[in-house]
Write an enzyme that holds these catalytic residues in place. Structure first.
Site, PDB file in Angstrom:
ATOM      1  N   LYS A 174       0.892  -1.168   0.000  1.00  0.00           N
ATOM      2  CA  LYS A 174       0.000   0.000   0.000  1.00  0.00           C
ATOM      3  C   LYS A 174       0.923   1.209   0.000  1.00  0.00           C
ATOM      4  O   LYS A 174       1.619   1.491   0.979  1.00  0.00           O
ATOM      5  CB  LYS A 174      -0.889  -0.047   1.243  1.00  0.00           C
ATOM      6  CG  LYS A 174      -1.369   1.278   1.789  1.00  0.00           C
ATOM      7  CD  LYS A 174      -2.478   1.925   0.990  1.00  0.00           C
ATOM      8  CE  LYS A 174      -2.868   3.237   1.637  1.00  0.00           C
ATOM      9  NZ  LYS A 174      -1.825   4.287   1.511  1.00  0.00           N
ATOM     10  N   GLU A 248       8.731   0.756  11.940  1.00  0.00           N
ATOM     11  CA  GLU A 248       9.809   1.751  11.987  1.00  0.00           C
ATOM     12  C   GLU A 248       9.136   3.100  12.103  1.00  0.00           C
ATOM     13  O   GLU A 248       8.466   3.540  11.172  1.00  0.00           O
ATOM     14  CB  GLU A 248      10.678   1.609  10.728  1.00  0.00           C
ATOM     15  CG  GLU A 248      12.007   2.293  10.852  1.00  0.00           C
ATOM     16  CD  GLU A 248      11.986   3.671  10.263  1.00  0.00           C
ATOM     17  OE1 GLU A 248      11.672   4.625  11.030  1.00  0.00           O
ATOM     18  OE2 GLU A 248      12.273   3.805   9.065  1.00  0.00           O
ATOM     19  N   CYS A 282      13.357   9.578   8.606  1.00  0.00           N
ATOM     20  CA  CYS A 282      13.153   8.968   9.932  1.00  0.00           C
ATOM     21  C   CYS A 282      14.402   9.094  10.781  1.00  0.00           C
ATOM     22  O   CYS A 282      14.335   9.296  11.983  1.00  0.00           O
ATOM     23  CB  CYS A 282      12.727   7.516   9.787  1.00  0.00           C
ATOM     24  SG  CYS A 282      13.617   6.635   8.508  1.00  0.00           S
ATOM     25  N   GLU A 381       9.133  14.616  16.991  1.00  0.00           N
ATOM     26  CA  GLU A 381       9.624  14.649  15.613  1.00  0.00           C
ATOM     27  C   GLU A 381       8.932  15.813  14.887  1.00  0.00           C
ATOM     28  O   GLU A 381       7.701  15.873  14.858  1.00  0.00           O
ATOM     29  CB  GLU A 381       9.260  13.323  14.947  1.00  0.00           C
ATOM     30  CG  GLU A 381       9.857  13.141  13.593  1.00  0.00           C
ATOM     31  CD  GLU A 381       9.665  11.707  13.072  1.00  0.00           C
ATOM     32  OE1 GLU A 381      10.662  11.058  12.754  1.00  0.00           O
ATOM     33  OE2 GLU A 381       8.518  11.250  12.987  1.00  0.00           O
TER      34      GLU A 381
HETATM   35  O1  TXE Z   1       2.093   9.565   8.847  1.00  0.00           O
HETATM   36  P1  TXE Z   1       1.239   8.229   8.979  1.00  0.00           P
HETATM   37  P2  TXE Z   1       1.764  10.919   8.056  1.00  0.00           P
HETATM   38  C1  TXE Z   1       5.889  10.922  10.844  1.00  0.00           C
HETATM   39  C2  TXE Z   1       6.377  12.349  10.673  1.00  0.00           C
HETATM   40  C3  TXE Z   1       5.213  13.024  10.026  1.00  0.00           C
HETATM   41  C4  TXE Z   1       4.054  12.333  10.713  1.00  0.00           C
HETATM   42  C5  TXE Z   1       2.753  12.384   9.995  1.00  0.00           C
HETATM   43  O2  TXE Z   1       6.630  12.901  11.931  1.00  0.00           O
HETATM   44  O3  TXE Z   1       5.200  14.406  10.241  1.00  0.00           O
HETATM   45  O4  TXE Z   1       4.486  10.992  10.831  1.00  0.00           O
HETATM   46  O5  TXE Z   1       2.884  11.879   8.654  1.00  0.00           O
HETATM   47  C6  TXE Z   1      -0.539   5.085   5.991  1.00  0.00           C
HETATM   48  N1  TXE Z   1      -3.639   2.149   8.847  1.00  0.00           N
HETATM   49  N2  TXE Z   1       6.369  10.053   9.774  1.00  0.00           N
HETATM   50  O6  TXE Z   1       0.439  11.415   8.461  1.00  0.00           O
HETATM   51  O7  TXE Z   1      -0.172   8.517   9.282  1.00  0.00           O
HETATM   52  C7  TXE Z   1      -0.425   6.307   5.116  1.00  0.00           C
HETATM   53  O8  TXE Z   1      -1.140   6.129   3.927  1.00  0.00           O
HETATM   54  C8  TXE Z   1      -2.706   1.793   7.947  1.00  0.00           C
HETATM   55  C9  TXE Z   1       7.624   9.398  10.015  1.00  0.00           C
HETATM   56  O9  TXE Z   1       2.010  10.714   6.629  1.00  0.00           O
HETATM   57  O10 TXE Z   1       1.992   7.391   9.944  1.00  0.00           O
HETATM   58  C10 TXE Z   1       1.065   6.357   4.835  1.00  0.00           C
HETATM   59  O11 TXE Z   1       1.335   5.504   3.757  1.00  0.00           O
HETATM   60  N3  TXE Z   1      -1.979   2.693   7.258  1.00  0.00           N
HETATM   61  C11 TXE Z   1       7.922   8.357   9.041  1.00  0.00           C
HETATM   62  C12 TXE Z   1       1.719   5.760   6.085  1.00  0.00           C
HETATM   63  O12 TXE Z   1       0.676   5.059   6.738  1.00  0.00           O
HETATM   64  C13 TXE Z   1      -2.190   3.999   7.492  1.00  0.00           C
HETATM   65  C14 TXE Z   1       7.452   8.516   7.658  1.00  0.00           C
HETATM   66  C15 TXE Z   1       2.331   6.764   7.058  1.00  0.00           C
HETATM   67  O13 TXE Z   1       1.308   7.606   7.517  1.00  0.00           O
HETATM   68  C16 TXE Z   1      -3.148   4.426   8.430  1.00  0.00           C
HETATM   69  C17 TXE Z   1       6.181   9.202   7.553  1.00  0.00           C
HETATM   70  C18 TXE Z   1      -3.885   3.433   9.127  1.00  0.00           C
HETATM   71  N4  TXE Z   1      -4.798   3.735  10.057  1.00  0.00           N
HETATM   72  C19 TXE Z   1       5.703   9.972   8.588  1.00  0.00           C
HETATM   73  N5  TXE Z   1      -3.131   5.780   8.466  1.00  0.00           N
HETATM   74  C20 TXE Z   1       9.217   7.656   9.176  1.00  0.00           C
HETATM   75  N6  TXE Z   1       9.344   6.786  10.179  1.00  0.00           N
HETATM   76  O14 TXE Z   1      10.104   7.826   8.360  1.00  0.00           O
HETATM   77  C21 TXE Z   1      -2.201   6.173   7.589  1.00  0.00           C
HETATM   78  N7  TXE Z   1      -1.631   5.118   6.985  1.00  0.00           N
END
Ligand code: TXE
Length: 484
Positions: A174, A248, A282, A381
């Site tokens: 996904k 992660e 990250c 973060e």
């Molecule tokens: O993250 P989400 P977002 C952190 C970073 C950022 C914050 C918000 O601090 O500012 O998260 O970003 C999918 N069930 N990181 O809102 O919600 C979504 O489609 C299953 C750190 O983008 O965690 C996306 O593909 N999947 C990080 C992915 O999850 C779900 C990288 C990440 O989204 C879902 C990204 C659900 N209920 C953001 N809700 C890193 N570790 O590098 C969303 N998604």
């Protein structure tokens, strides 16, 4: 407008779920493509197709080394299309072209690494007694779900998909709703080369489509990279079906600079660690822990360096591109506004308008000083090019500060003194510690993952193959001359 299709059960389809979602180039604001939301029925179809493919004789008959060869072929294909894919990633994420090229190279390396490893992951035998052969066999888990974030879509897809396919699983990816383009490019290759159902790509809003996958009772493993909040949701969903997870979840990683550090390298390391991908990494080095004696000079040079950084569209290939989207832009610029009012900003702190790219999400690389170690700016973060400075006077103080957040993904230690470097590396609670470098060699072979809330399990390296296998112990009794 191009609609990015999903690959479900060997067919290219649009989502039956209602929404059309714009895929925007963060550098320009231009809509690059659209994607659709998978419906529940489509997610169910994908899982069913994966189950059939995984259990099929056809897939079972593909030998480990043949799976490996296919992955090596994909690596070659990626290299052949490197420039095209780099441009896709650059436009989709907004990152400078050089960084996108590095991502493409890393993706090729993941497929090479795990392609080569496919027939080298071995089980074990256990000495029990004469007349019993006891074997530990590693079998694929079955259907693996990969939920990919938007910051490094190609690399992060490659790192877990390569390990899961190498070990013989059926994979459902996904992609993040903001950045599906390179995953789609990869899917086109899988569609041509693999039996249907072994690799599938689902699109849609994370909060709607994600749970349809993570809560599905017939999946066997979830790999998720993203926020802690969503990681908790994913883990809860997995718990309902007793499904293992690899999570992660980012960090607030420190670069710890001692007064005896190799200063030029430390300076460059600290800068790169926070501006790479506009801080949306990250493992970003989001906190600088600097020894009091070295602070004045180091900060002066750091500020000078920040002020010479070039910011612009990904394709201009300057030092730093825009933030990913409006949501990140609004969140971070309002945080910086508050930080300015509180007097913490020593350079940067503003949004940027770039001529010809007025709709891009640009902000200045920013340094904050004077922030309390317990304050949100030093704890949470931010996921932008914002470096928070904290000061220490003793080694123990540095370690306490380094460990003083809920996260523990990466740490950098900068000192020429071997005792200090080793001691600090041993005391820091982080999954990966870099001494006198930050992010050496791309890290394909090096286990990567978090202590504390930075996650569960490890990706990258040989050890990650274990995520996608389960262990079976087989005890075989055979006749011996004494017993017959
Ligand atoms: O993250 P989400 P977002 C952190 C970073 C950022 C914050 C918000 O601090 O500012 O998260 O970003 C999918 N069930 N990181 O809102 O919600 C979504 O489609 C299953 C750190 O983008 O965690 C996306 O593909 N999947 C990080 C992915 O999850 C779900 C990288 C990440 O989204 C879902 C990204 C659900 N209920 C953001 N809700 C890193 N570790 O590098 C969303 N998604």
């Amino acid at each position: 407008m191009q609609i990015i299709p999903m690959l479900i059960n060997g067919k290219w389809v649009q989502g039956d779920g209602q929404a059309f979602i714009d895929v925007v180039n963060p550098s320009t604001g231009e809509v690059l493509a659209q994607l659709t939301n998978a419906s529940k029925a489509q997610v169910n179809e994908a899982v069913q197709a994966a189950r059939i493919a995984f259990e099929s004789e056809e897939w079972r008959q593909v030998k480990a080394f043949e799976r490996g060869q296919l992955l090596l072929e994909l690596a070659q294909y990626i290299r052949m299309h490197a420039e095209e894919w780099s441009l896709l990633e650059c436009r989709d994420v907004g990152k400078p072209l050089t960084q996108a090229r590095a991502d493409v190279e890393a993706a090729a390396r993941y497929f090479e690494f795990y392609g080569g490893a496919a027939d080298k992951l071995m089980g074990d035998t256990i000495p029990i007694e004469d007349g019993i052969l006891n074997a530990v066999v590693l079998e694929p888990v079955g259907i693996t779900v990969h939920i990919v974030p938007w910051n490094y879509p190609l690399q992060i897809t490659a790192r877990s998909v390569a390990a899961a396919i190498a070990t013989g699983n059926a994979v459902i990816v996904k992609s993040a709703e903001d950045t599906p383009l390179t995953t789609h490019a990869m899917t086109q290759w899988f569609a041509r080369k693999f039996p249907k159902g072994i690799f599938q790509h689902i699109t849609g809003l994370g909060r709607e489509v994600g749970p349809l996958l993570t809560r599905h009772p017939d999946i066997n493993h979830i790999t998720f990279t993203g926020s802690v909040a969503t990681g908790i949701e994913v883990m809860k969903a997995a718990a309902q079906n007793i499904v293992p997870v690899t999570l992660e979840l980012g960090g607030k990683s420190p670069n710890i600079v001692f007064a005896d550090a190799p200063m030029e390298q430390a300076l460059e390391g600290v800068v790169r660690a926070i501006i790479q991908n506009a801080g949306q990494t990250c493992s970003a080095g989001a906190r600088l822990l600097i020894e009091e004696d070295a602070k004045a000079l180091f900060i002066k040079r750091l500020v000078d360096r920040f002020q010479t950084l070039k910011i612009g569209p990904g394709e201009a290939d300057v030092d730093m591109g825009p933030l990913l989207n409006e949501r990140q832009y609004v969140k971070i610029s309002s945080l910086l506004q508050q930080a300015k009012e509180d007097g913490y900003v020593i350079t940067g702190g503003d949004t940027l308008t770039i001529k010809g790219y007025e709709k891009g999400y640009y902000i200045q690389p920013t340094i904050l000083d004077g922030v309390d170690a317990d304050a949100e700016l030093a704890q949470e973060e931010i996921f932008g090019p914002v470096l928070t400075i904290l000061t220490f006077s003793t080694v123990e103080e540095a370690i306490t500060l380094a460990n003083g957040t809920d996260y523990g993904l990466v740490a950098g230690v900068w000192s020429k003194d071997l005792d200090t470097a080793h001691y600090v590396a041993s005391r820091v609670k982080a999954g990966q510690v870099f001494v006198n470098n930050y992010g050496a060699a791309g890290g394909i072979q090096m286990p990567f993952g978090g202590y504390k809330k930075s996650g569960i399990g490890r990706e990258k390296g040989f050890v990650a193959l274990r995520n996608y296998t389960q262990m079976k112990n087989i005890a075989i009794r055979y006749a011996t001359p004494e017993r017959t």
